[in-house]
Design a protein around this motif. Sequence first.
Motif, PDB file in Angstrom:
ATOM      1  N   GLU A   3      55.095  45.828 -23.728  1.00 38.10           N
ATOM      2  CA  GLU A   3      55.105  46.604 -22.485  1.00 38.10           C
ATOM      3  C   GLU A   3      53.762  47.303 -22.290  1.00 38.10           C
ATOM      4  O   GLU A   3      53.245  47.959 -23.194  1.00 38.10           O
ATOM      5  N   VAL A   4      53.177  47.157 -21.107  1.00 39.91           N
ATOM      6  CA  VAL A   4      51.917  47.828 -20.785  1.00 39.91           C
ATOM      7  C   VAL A   4      52.230  49.261 -20.372  1.00 39.91           C
ATOM      8  O   VAL A   4      52.921  49.498 -19.382  1.00 39.91           O
ATOM      9  N   LEU A   5      51.718  50.223 -21.154  1.00 44.42           N
ATOM     10  CA  LEU A   5      52.009  51.631 -20.908  1.00 44.42           C
ATOM     11  C   LEU A   5      51.014  52.269 -19.956  1.00 44.42           C
ATOM     12  O   LEU A   5      51.346  53.216 -19.243  1.00 44.42           O
ATOM     13  N   ASN A   6      49.770  51.769 -19.977  1.00 42.98           N
ATOM     14  CA  ASN A   6      48.734  52.305 -19.102  1.00 42.98           C
ATOM     15  C   ASN A   6      47.521  51.385 -19.203  1.00 42.98           C
ATOM     16  O   ASN A   6      47.551  50.395 -19.934  1.00 42.98           O
ATOM     17  N   VAL A   7      46.482  51.727 -18.486  1.00 48.40           N
ATOM     18  CA  VAL A   7      45.233  50.959 -18.492  1.00 48.40           C
ATOM     19  C   VAL A   7      44.105  51.905 -18.870  1.00 48.40           C
ATOM     20  O   VAL A   7      44.023  53.025 -18.362  1.00 48.40           O
ATOM     21  N   MET A  12      37.639  52.372 -26.492  1.00 47.64           N
ATOM     22  CA  MET A  12      37.532  53.573 -27.321  1.00 47.64           C
ATOM     23  C   MET A  12      37.524  53.191 -28.795  1.00 47.64           C
ATOM     24  O   MET A  12      38.430  52.485 -29.255  1.00 47.64           O
ATOM     25  N   SER A  13      36.516  53.656 -29.510  1.00 46.19           N
ATOM     26  CA  SER A  13      36.449  53.417 -30.952  1.00 46.19           C
ATOM     27  C   SER A  13      35.992  54.694 -31.640  1.00 46.19           C
ATOM     28  O   SER A  13      35.531  55.638 -30.989  1.00 46.19           O
ATOM     29  N   THR A  57      42.723  51.362 -35.576  1.00 46.87           N
ATOM     30  CA  THR A  57      42.110  50.314 -34.761  1.00 46.87           C
ATOM     31  C   THR A  57      41.500  50.981 -33.525  1.00 46.87           C
ATOM     32  O   THR A  57      41.594  52.190 -33.366  1.00 46.87           O
ATOM     33  N   PHE A  58      40.862  50.191 -32.685  1.00 50.59           N
ATOM     34  CA  PHE A  58      40.286  50.720 -31.447  1.00 50.59           C
ATOM     35  C   PHE A  58      41.279  50.545 -30.306  1.00 50.59           C
ATOM     36  O   PHE A  58      42.279  49.829 -30.442  1.00 50.59           O
ATOM     37  N   LEU A  59      41.021  51.192 -29.198  1.00 50.53           N
ATOM     38  CA  LEU A  59      41.778  50.940 -27.969  1.00 50.53           C
ATOM     39  C   LEU A  59      40.869  50.163 -27.026  1.00 50.53           C
ATOM     40  O   LEU A  59      39.753  50.600 -26.749  1.00 50.53           O
ATOM     41  N   PRO A  60      41.332  49.012 -26.535  1.00 54.26           N
ATOM     42  CA  PRO A  60      40.475  48.186 -25.684  1.00 54.26           C
ATOM     43  C   PRO A  60      40.385  48.718 -24.268  1.00 54.26           C
ATOM     44  O   PRO A  60      41.214  49.517 -23.832  1.00 54.26           O
ATOM     45  N   LYS A  61      39.360  48.280 -23.561  1.00 60.55           N
ATOM     46  CA  LYS A  61      39.317  48.495 -22.121  1.00 60.55           C
ATOM     47  C   LYS A  61      40.366  47.587 -21.507  1.00 60.55           C
ATOM     48  O   LYS A  61      40.505  46.430 -21.909  1.00 60.55           O
ATOM     49  N   GLU A 182      50.394  60.020 -18.266  1.00 60.89           N
ATOM     50  CA  GLU A 182      49.214  59.817 -17.423  1.00 60.89           C
ATOM     51  C   GLU A 182      49.469  58.701 -16.417  1.00 60.89           C
ATOM     52  O   GLU A 182      49.062  58.786 -15.258  1.00 60.89           O
ATOM     53  N   LYS A 183      50.165  57.663 -16.848  1.00 63.99           N
ATOM     54  CA  LYS A 183      50.508  56.561 -15.936  1.00 63.99           C
ATOM     55  C   LYS A 183      51.421  57.069 -14.820  1.00 63.99           C
ATOM     56  O   LYS A 183      51.221  56.754 -13.636  1.00 63.99           O
ATOM     57  N   LYS A 184      52.422  57.883 -15.196  1.00 65.80           N
ATOM     58  CA  LYS A 184      53.343  58.431 -14.193  1.00 65.80           C
ATOM     59  C   LYS A 184      52.603  59.307 -13.185  1.00 65.80           C
ATOM     60  O   LYS A 184      52.984  59.381 -12.019  1.00 65.80           O
ATOM     61  N   ALA A 185      51.550  59.969 -13.646  1.00 73.46           N
ATOM     62  CA  ALA A 185      50.764  60.843 -12.768  1.00 73.46           C
ATOM     63  C   ALA A 185      49.735  60.059 -11.959  1.00 73.46           C
ATOM     64  O   ALA A 185      48.982  60.641 -11.167  1.00 73.46           O
ATOM     65  N   GLY A 186      49.694  58.739 -12.172  1.00 73.90           N
ATOM     66  CA  GLY A 186      48.753  57.903 -11.432  1.00 73.90           C
ATOM     67  C   GLY A 186      47.362  57.871 -12.034  1.00 73.90           C
ATOM     68  O   GLY A 186      46.407  57.472 -11.365  1.00 73.90           O
ATOM     69  N   ASN A 187      47.235  58.274 -13.307  1.00 77.80           N
ATOM     70  CA  ASN A 187      45.928  58.333 -13.958  1.00 77.80           C
ATOM     71  C   ASN A 187      45.752  57.223 -14.982  1.00 77.80           C
ATOM     72  O   ASN A 187      46.646  56.971 -15.801  1.00 77.80           O
ATOM     73  N   SER A 188      44.613  56.564 -14.950  1.00 75.83           N
ATOM     74  CA  SER A 188      44.231  55.653 -16.027  1.00 75.83           C
ATOM     75  C   SER A 188      43.702  56.472 -17.194  1.00 75.83           C
ATOM     76  O   SER A 188      43.455  57.677 -17.069  1.00 75.83           O
ATOM     77  N   LEU A 189      43.517  55.834 -18.339  1.00 77.65           N
ATOM     78  CA  LEU A 189      43.015  56.524 -19.526  1.00 77.65           C
ATOM     79  C   LEU A 189      41.492  56.484 -19.540  1.00 77.65           C
ATOM     80  O   LEU A 189      40.891  55.482 -19.150  1.00 77.65           O
ATOM     81  N   ASP A 190      40.890  57.553 -20.010  1.00 78.38           N
ATOM     82  CA  ASP A 190      39.429  57.620 -20.061  1.00 78.38           C
ATOM     83  C   ASP A 190      39.015  58.547 -21.193  1.00 78.38           C
ATOM     84  O   ASP A 190      39.790  59.404 -21.633  1.00 78.38           O
ATOM     85  N   ALA A 191      37.817  58.381 -21.667  1.00 72.16           N
ATOM     86  CA  ALA A 191      37.256  59.255 -22.704  1.00 72.16           C
ATOM     87  C   ALA A 191      35.747  59.158 -22.630  1.00 72.16           C
ATOM     88  O   ALA A 191      35.200  58.155 -22.163  1.00 72.16           O
TER      89      ALA A 191
END
Length: 201
Positions: A3-7, A12-13, A57-61, A182-191
């Motif tokens: 299941e895709v939880l967010n984008v 991120m590494s 592990t890392f989180l991919p784009k 963050e997905k529910k709030a309409g936000n993608s992930l960023d760092a």
Amino acid sequence: MNEVLNVSLVEMSTGSPEGKLGNFVSDLSLKIGNELYKEKTGNVADFVLLNNGGLRTFLPKGNITRRKIYELMPFENELVVVTLSAEKANNLFEYIAKKTVDGGTRKQGVPVSGNIKVVLNGLSPKDIFINESPFLGKEYKVITSDYLANGGDNMTFFLNPVRYEKIGIKLRDAIMHYVINEKKAGNSLDAELDKRISYVE
């Protein structure tokens, strides 16, 4: 698990003196951890300290699946709040200085939340700010994992603390909770890298 939880907008590494992944996980741990801790006690912790070795592990784009979160944090580590004496808080920042290596391997460096700014001069902390205030000789409340609170990764400054309190959530579940919300709030992930730990220029 697929299941895709967010984008995520970026890959991120881990890294040293800081990495996007460590910054991301530390910041969400402060947010989620303090929400639960305040609910239970009426108090908030001062900052978060984790370790790069625990981020597996890392989180991919792109798509972030439930499986990827389990790969990132396969352990059953819980978030806890450790109250440190002034002396042990000072030892914590000395540990950060010694563990931080400019351009080091993925396990070097110490992830901290973004409300901290530490300027290092070689293997010593030169300037420390917490919530924009200078580091003082007083007790500090630190959110970390129970593994580290028990002295893991040679974090002996956590042993025999003033106080040890469970928050009631696993680190993996905190990550999952944040990513989904963050997905529910309409936000993608960023760092980003923001020089929360840096060297004297």
